[in-house]
Motif scaffolding. Structure first.
Motif, mmCIF file in Angstrom:
data_model
loop_
_atom_site.group_PDB
_atom_site.id
_atom_site.type_symbol
_atom_site.label_atom_id
_atom_site.label_comp_id
_atom_site.label_asym_id
_atom_site.label_seq_id
_atom_site.Cartn_x
_atom_site.Cartn_y
_atom_site.Cartn_z
ATOM 1 N N LEU A 140 0.846 -1.085 -0.123
ATOM 2 C CA LEU A 140 -0.208 -0.002 -0.150
ATOM 3 C C LEU A 140 0.761 1.119 -0.061
ATOM 4 C CD1 LEU A 140 -2.852 -1.113 2.505
ATOM 5 C CD2 LEU A 140 -3.146 -0.920 -0.110
ATOM 6 N N SER A 144 -2.455 5.253 2.116
ATOM 7 C CA SER A 144 -3.808 4.467 1.837
ATOM 8 C C SER A 144 -4.178 4.061 3.458
ATOM 9 C CB SER A 144 -2.999 3.164 1.332
ATOM 10 O OG SER A 144 -2.858 3.468 0.002
ATOM 11 N N ASP A 202 -8.463 0.122 2.257
ATOM 12 C CA ASP A 202 -7.674 -0.509 1.217
ATOM 13 C C ASP A 202 -7.235 -1.697 1.371
ATOM 14 O OD1 ASP A 202 -8.123 1.879 -0.404
ATOM 15 O OD2 ASP A 202 -6.589 2.956 0.782
ATOM 16 N N ARG A 219 -12.103 -2.882 0.630
ATOM 17 C CA ARG A 219 -13.021 -2.454 -0.461
ATOM 18 C C ARG A 219 -12.931 -3.116 -1.742
ATOM 19 N NH1 ARG A 219 -9.461 -0.643 -4.018
ATOM 20 N NH2 ARG A 219 -7.400 0.236 -3.412
ATOM 21 N N GLY A 222 -9.353 -4.223 -3.202
ATOM 22 C CA GLY A 222 -8.267 -3.885 -2.198
ATOM 23 C C GLY A 222 -7.219 -5.291 -2.216
#
Length: 298
Positions: A140, A144, A202, A219, A222
């Motif tokens: 990430l 995030s 995320d 999500r 993700g």
């Protein structure tokens, strides 16, 4: 030398102290005189027979802090007297780190932190490497959002600290009484166990091994990273599902040591036991709610 072993599977009472030969380092290996070694849930699983190996002596212990006692042929960079930490990977092995001496590959050790003592240093290798590798797999970008389950636990707590340092917005999922702790580690948002974040995140680092319920917090598109191989939920909604399996990595461990010395990583020790009381330490490991490492001292 003395070493904690199991020859029959079962509860903590199956952990015995055996007198075994001092191991000799082969080419590319170092021998470490053990000062302290962490006790991990995987040790309880080995003791219970989860990984097999019936009918043989199995050594216990993965992570260690101590002093280099000798080196095998071809080893450079390490000399007797050097303070080190390291990871002895493997579930079914004749000797582990819960012993007076252990032999490790030279690439599996790093210089010990200067800012903490041997007992605290022994709290780093396995959970630190697990948390760091899991965050790398998340991939990430700064800014995030990440939810870390089991955030008050050993791996989860280190993951919170590492994620916050990496610029991630951390939501910590932990017990109702753990909010102050996880916020002190760097969590921006707290969700009590059984609750859910206000909005999808995320990514999820599932240190509590919740599986499907944790995946539901991610999500669409993700990422989810679990910590136990073959226990991750099936992918859905375009979510990338990964499983982290720890490995010995002296270079990564050295970077984590630097973070300890910089004060970025806090190492938590709940209780210590002498090696001779390894069975009692295993019994303590099974008590819910321990907040910190259980360490065997040698």
């Amino acid at each position: 030398m003395a070493a904690a072993v199991v020859t029959e599977f079962g509860g903590p009472e199956r952990v015995g102290i055996a007198e075994v030969a001092v191991p000799r380092p082969a080419a590319g290996q170092v021998r470490v005189r053990v000062g302290a070694a962490g006790l991990n849930p995987v040790d309880g699983a080995v003791r219970a027979g989860v990984f097999g190996g019936a009918g043989q002596r199995i050594g216990l212990g993965w992570d260690v802090a101590g002093v280099v006692d000798g080196t095998g042929p071809g080893v450079t960079g390490w000399s007797p007297g050097d303070r080190v930490v390291g990871l002895h990977h493997g579930t079914v092995k004749p000797l582990g780190t819960h012993a007076e001496y252990v032999v490790l590959d030279a690439g599996a050790v790093a210089a010990a932190p200067a800012a903490v003592g041997t007992v605290e240093a022994a709290a780093l290798p396995l959970p630190g490497l697990t948390a760091a590798r899991a965050l790398d797999q998340l991939g990430l970008a700064p800014g995030s959002s990440v939810l870390i389950t089991g955030a008050a636990g050993i791996v989860g707590g280190l993951a919170v600290q590492l994620a916050a340092r990496a610029g991630l917005v951390v939501t910590a999922l932990a017990g109702p009484g753990d909010e102050e702790l996880v916020r002190s580690l760097g969590a921006a948002v707290f969700v009590p166990r059984g609750g859910a974040p206000a909005a999808p995140v995320d990514g999820v680092l599932d240190a509590a091994v919740l599986g499907g319920p944790a995946l539901a917090f991610v999500r669409d598109g993700g990422v989810y990273v679990g910590l136990i191989p073959h226990h991750a939920p099936a992918a859905e909604r375009g979510i990338r599902v990964e499983e982290q399996e720890v490995a010995a990595d002296g270079k990564l461990l050295g970077r984590l040591v630097s973070l300890v010395d910089e004060g970025v990583l806090t190492l938590r020790v709940a209780e210590t036991f002498p090696l001779a009381e390894a069975a009692a330490a295993h019994a303590r490991l099974g008590v819910p709610g321990v907040r910190g490492r259980i360490i065997l001292t040698v």
